[in-house]
Design a protein around this motif. Structure first.
Motif, PDB file in Angstrom:
ATOM      1  N   GLU A  44       0.778  -1.254   0.068  1.00 23.72           N
ATOM      2  CA  GLU A  44      -0.013  -0.052   0.007  1.00 23.72           C
ATOM      3  C   GLU A  44       0.947   1.172   0.286  1.00 23.72           C
ATOM      4  O   GLU A  44       1.668   1.513   1.008  1.00 23.72           O
ATOM      5  N   ILE A  45       0.781   1.951  -1.208  1.00 22.43           N
ATOM      6  CA  ILE A  45       1.622   3.128  -1.063  1.00 22.43           C
ATOM      7  C   ILE A  45       0.830   4.281  -0.837  1.00 22.43           C
ATOM      8  O   ILE A  45      -0.200   4.597  -1.589  1.00 22.43           O
ATOM      9  N   HIS A  46       1.111   5.037   0.242  1.00 21.79           N
ATOM     10  CA  HIS A  46       0.120   6.317   0.805  1.00 21.79           C
ATOM     11  C   HIS A  46       1.021   7.668   0.003  1.00 21.79           C
ATOM     12  O   HIS A  46       1.964   7.937   0.460  1.00 21.79           O
ATOM     13  N   LEU A  47       0.275   8.395  -0.553  1.00 22.49           N
ATOM     14  CA  LEU A  47       0.638   9.557  -1.246  1.00 22.49           C
ATOM     15  C   LEU A  47       0.333  10.936  -0.133  1.00 22.49           C
ATOM     16  O   LEU A  47      -0.676  10.514   0.743  1.00 22.49           O
ATOM     17  N   LYS A  48       1.136  11.888  -0.063  1.00 19.07           N
ATOM     18  CA  LYS A  48       0.753  12.891   0.555  1.00 19.07           C
ATOM     19  C   LYS A  48      -0.451  13.520   0.647  1.00 19.07           C
ATOM     20  O   LYS A  48      -0.813  14.331   1.238  1.00 19.07           O
ATOM     21  N   ASP A  49      -1.041  13.634  -0.607  1.00 18.36           N
ATOM     22  CA  ASP A  49      -2.244  14.234  -1.004  1.00 18.36           C
ATOM     23  C   ASP A  49      -3.517  13.259  -0.357  1.00 18.36           C
ATOM     24  O   ASP A  49      -4.463  13.602  -1.043  1.00 18.36           O
ATOM     25  N   GLY A  50      -3.139  12.282  -0.130  1.00 19.76           N
ATOM     26  CA  GLY A  50      -4.162  11.345   0.639  1.00 19.76           C
ATOM     27  C   GLY A  50      -4.417  10.326  -0.370  1.00 19.76           C
ATOM     28  O   GLY A  50      -5.325   9.081  -0.048  1.00 19.76           O
ATOM     29  N   ARG A  51      -4.026  10.141  -1.762  1.00 20.78           N
ATOM     30  CA  ARG A  51      -4.389   9.082  -2.456  1.00 20.78           C
ATOM     31  C   ARG A  51      -3.665   7.652  -2.020  1.00 20.78           C
ATOM     32  O   ARG A  51      -2.507   7.528  -1.297  1.00 20.78           O
ATOM     33  N   LEU A  52      -4.415   6.528  -2.305  1.00 20.01           N
ATOM     34  CA  LEU A  52      -3.888   5.170  -2.161  1.00 20.01           C
ATOM     35  C   LEU A  52      -3.508   4.279  -3.198  1.00 20.01           C
ATOM     36  O   LEU A  52      -4.578   4.223  -4.019  1.00 20.01           O
ATOM     37  N   VAL A  53      -2.415   3.992  -3.418  1.00 23.48           N
ATOM     38  CA  VAL A  53      -2.185   3.190  -4.475  1.00 23.48           C
ATOM     39  C   VAL A  53      -1.749   1.633  -4.098  1.00 23.48           C
ATOM     40  O   VAL A  53      -0.897   1.332  -3.268  1.00 23.48           O
TER      41      VAL A  53
END
Length: 762
Positions: free
Chosen positions: A532-541
């Motif tokens: 799970e890659i959490h981005l700083k803008d809240g998106r999750l990949v």
């Protein structure tokens, strides 16, 4: 015994002088007594005026004073001698031993066992030169009392075996305890020219097995070179007798002395070390550290200028020298299912070739390196250089093997960077992360991509975009989900102007890649068999595997031990105009930070720079003394249809001027390789020079930023001067671009300059 004998020698003259004074006083007293009147009895012991008691008192005082003076002088002399002795011993211990690398630097004394004597325990030993036999007396250090040292040698000899040594092998023996306690044991190492350490097991070998030099080698010739003469009898340095280290010489060799420190050769057994010593040459006239493009180019250049040269390449990879660009380009487009084994690929022009520069038959085997009649190039694979002794002209490998050299090239390349959030994410995340750089990385990623459902590439530069396009084409066949994320607004946003970066992003998307721009990774977690890659803008990949393509860190691990300067701004070893970092040391490829006379100090991480800098370093290692004037180029292909070549400083933060034209069928990487005959375009470009460019007569149309940029030229300008050029789907024009940057002239109209590239001709 040494102190008593020395004190007695100094007091003997004083004692003899005192005895002479006593005899003179007795005679004087007798004469005085002879003048006494006969009326006074000679035996009268009166203390009155008529008696002789006053003279006796004077005599007693004189003798007493002489005794006190002699004792005082003796005490002062002994103390002074003791201080001078301690000072001399400290001076001797601070000097590095002149012994060969077979002797430990801390060993104060060595001994040699007799040829026919069976010794139950291995002891340190040293055999004097058979050509210059010497008596079994130890050699005194300069300034020491010769007679005292000779007496001490007699005492040491009397404590050993009474059997006289053979005439051709003088024997000097001392136990470990005696060697640590005897003051004269230290000068033995100081005066020994070239002792050869031999184990008791090998003591029965003929005296011819001992290789002893008459004179110590001069500073210009590294002592380890002598070890190559001893390969027929490698067991002389393989037994446990090598490593005796008495505590009396705890101080190691100082770094201030020109001779190199002695090696720390530790061999557990002859069986273990014999294979290694048979494969690793002890000396290489030309030593190249690193097995990449720069090293191979240097080796080829050295052999071209010196056909009889022997060149040794040491690489920590298990493979022979190979080219890296196909790892992220053509290999991924191969239809051969066994491509990971054969590592053969078809270039865009359809010609097949191997990723290796040369087949194994091209190279000399390491064990035959010293005996090659016509020289050659040998490669030590899976060996890493961990230490450099630049004063001694030698290196140490990760298995403690040492190799001396005459000339050395550092071409260690770089190490792929990783994201800190990935490194801190834990072992499970790191297991599912690839740092793409080597052949093994290609094999691993190719296998992984066939067995997972989703893969995410972090990075929007050259490598990340090339891998994204390569894997994207596979997604249409296998259903693999390919995701590319980067912090910029578009692919290669740090290099291309914004409009061209956006166009490239759309091109990558058409290849089947899901692009996530302006993505800053906050954290990575492993959960439910997914990353799970959490981005700083809240998106999750969510993905199965990560490929980190976020840049390269130059490998400067040898900087500290070699005393080489590392550039604080660009990284890499700082070199002069001839790519030289220090005397007899050159640097080429990704690890070199060089000075560009037009663009300032730079460090370049591309194939063409590795080829040209390696070639020039090899020429300079053979005495060419040429400066590095070359403007290296690089290229990137987004598949067989879109590619570009660039030179100079290509930074999207600089002002740019783009001139484009409509592309034709021949304006593709595939067509360019068909025309040049090679997919490694720098091999043809770097040999050409642009003497006079002929401008096209076709007028240049106005620049319009359309959605389709077929082919064109992008100029990067700094202070009204062109410092960088990108040729977009324009091939075989790099010499013209190189000349424009080299001239460094101001141009009022870059549209006129673009005509030099003939981009408007069909």
């Amino acid at each position: 015994m040494l102190k008593c004998r020395t004190v007695w020698k100094k007091l003997a003259p004083l004692a003899r002088a005192s005895s002479t004074v006593c005899r003179q006083n007795v005679r004087r007293a007798g004469l005085n007594n002879g003048r006494i009147p006969t009326s006074v009895p000679t035996a009268h012991m009166s203390s009155g005026p008529a008696g002789g008691g006053g003279d006796n008192l004077k005599y007693a005082l004189l003798v007493g004073l002489a005794g006190i003076g002699g004792l005082t002088y003796a005490i002062i002399t002994v103390k002074g001698d003791q201080k001078r002795y301690e000072k001399r011993i400290a001076e001797i211990e601070s000097r590095p031993s002149k012994a060969t690398t077979d002797v430990q630097p801390k060993a104060p004394a060595v001994e040699a066992s007799e040829p026919e004597e069976a010794v139950p325990e291995p002891e340190p030993e040293a055999a004097p030169s058979p050509e210059e036999p010497s008596p079994p007396a130890e050699v005194a250090a300069p300034g020491a009392d010769v007679e005292a040292v000779a007496h001490d040698a007699e005492v040491a000899a009397s404590s050993q075996t009474t059997e006289p040594p053979p005439a051709d092998e003088p024997l000097v023996e001392a136990s470990t305890e005696e060697a640590a306690a005897s003051p004269a044991a230290v000068p033995v190492i100081e005066e020994a020219d070239e002792p050869v350490v031999e184990s008791p097991v090998e003591a029965a070998a003929p005296a011819a097995a001992l290789v002893v030099e008459d004179e110590p080698s001069p500073p210009s010739e590294p002592p380890p070179a002598e070890l190559s003469e001893q390969e027929p009898a490698p067991t002389a340095v393989e037994e446990s007798a090598i490593l005796t280290e008495p505590a009396a010489a705890a101080a190691g060799p100082p770094a201030a002395e020109p001779p190199e420190p002695q090696p720390e050769v530790v061999a557990e057994s002859a069986a273990d070390s014999t294979p290694a010593s048979a494969k690793v040459p002890s000396h290489a006239p030309y030593l190249l550290i690193g097995g990449g493009t720069a090293s191979f180019a240097a080796a080829r250049s050295i052999r071209a200028r010196d056909p009889g040269a022997t060149v040794l390449i040491v690489t920590d990879e298990p493979d022979l020298p190979y080219m890296r660009p196909p790892l992220s380009k053509e290999l991924w487009f191969s239809d051969d299912p066994s491509v990971t084994e054969t590592l053969r690929f078809k270039q865009w022009n359809g010609k097949e070739r191997s990723i290796y520069f040369q087949p194994p038959s091209f190279y000399v085997k390491p064990e035959e390196f010293d005996s090659a009649e016509n020289g050659g190039v040998a490669v030590l694979t899976s060996k890493k250089v961990v230490h450099m002794d630049v004063r001694g002209n030698k290196v140490k490998l990760d298995d403690n093997t040492e190799i001396s050299y005459d000339k050395c090239l550092i071409a260690t390349g770089g190490i792929p960077r990783n994201l800190q959030v990935v490194e801190r994410a834990g072992e499970e995340v790191m297991k599912r992360t690839t740092l793409f750089r080597k052949i093994e990385d290609f094999k691993s990623l190719e296998k992984v991509s066939r067995n997972i459902n989703s893969i995410t590439i972090i990075g929007g530069g050259f490598l990340g975009s090339e891998l994204a396009c390569a894997l994207g084409r596979r997604s249409t066949e296998s259903g693999l989900e390919v995701i590319q994320m980067f912090p910029e607004k578009g692919n290669m946003g740090k290099v291309l102007p914004e409009y061209l970066s956006n166009w490239t992003t759309e091109k990558v998307k058409r290849e089947g890649v899901k692009v996530i721009s302006e993505a800053l990774v906050k954290s990575v977690k492993y959960k439910d068999d997914k990353l799970e890659i959490h981005l700083k803008d809240g998106r999750l990949v969510k993905t199965d595997h990560i490929v980190a393509a976020v840049g390269l860190e130059p490998n400067v691990d040898l900087a500290k031990s070699a005393g080489l300067e590392v550039d604080s701004d660009f990284g890499g070893y700082r070199v002069n105009a001839e790519l030289q970092a220090r005397s007899n040391i050159w640097v080429a490829g990704d690890a070199a930070c060089f000075y560009d006379i037009r663009l300032g100090r730079r460090r370049v991480e591309h194939h063409d720079h590795a080829v040209v800098s390696g070639r020039l370093a090899g020429e300079n290692m053979t005495g060419a003394s040429k400066p590095y004037w070359h403007q290296s180029m690089f290229w990137s292909d987004l598949g067989p249809d879109v590619g570009y070549e660039a030179i100079g400083i290509v930074d999207s933060s600089l002002p740019t001027v783009g001139v484009f034209a409509k592309a034709t069928a021949k304006d593709t990487p595939k067509a360019a390789t068909e025309k040049s005959g090679t997919g490694i375009r720098s091999e043809s470009e770097t040999e050409d020079t642009a003497t006079s460019a002929v401008a096209s007569a076709t007028p240049a149309p106005a620049v319009e930023h359309k959605d389709d940029y077929g082919k064109g030229v992008i100029f990067y300008v700094r202070d009204k001067v062109v410092v960088g050029i990108i040729l977009w789907n324009v091939f075989n024009r790099m010499p013209i671009a190189r000349k424009i940057i080299k001239d460094g002239e101001e141009h009022a109209d870059l549209n006129e300059v673009a005509k030099l590239f003939n981009i408007h001709e069909d």
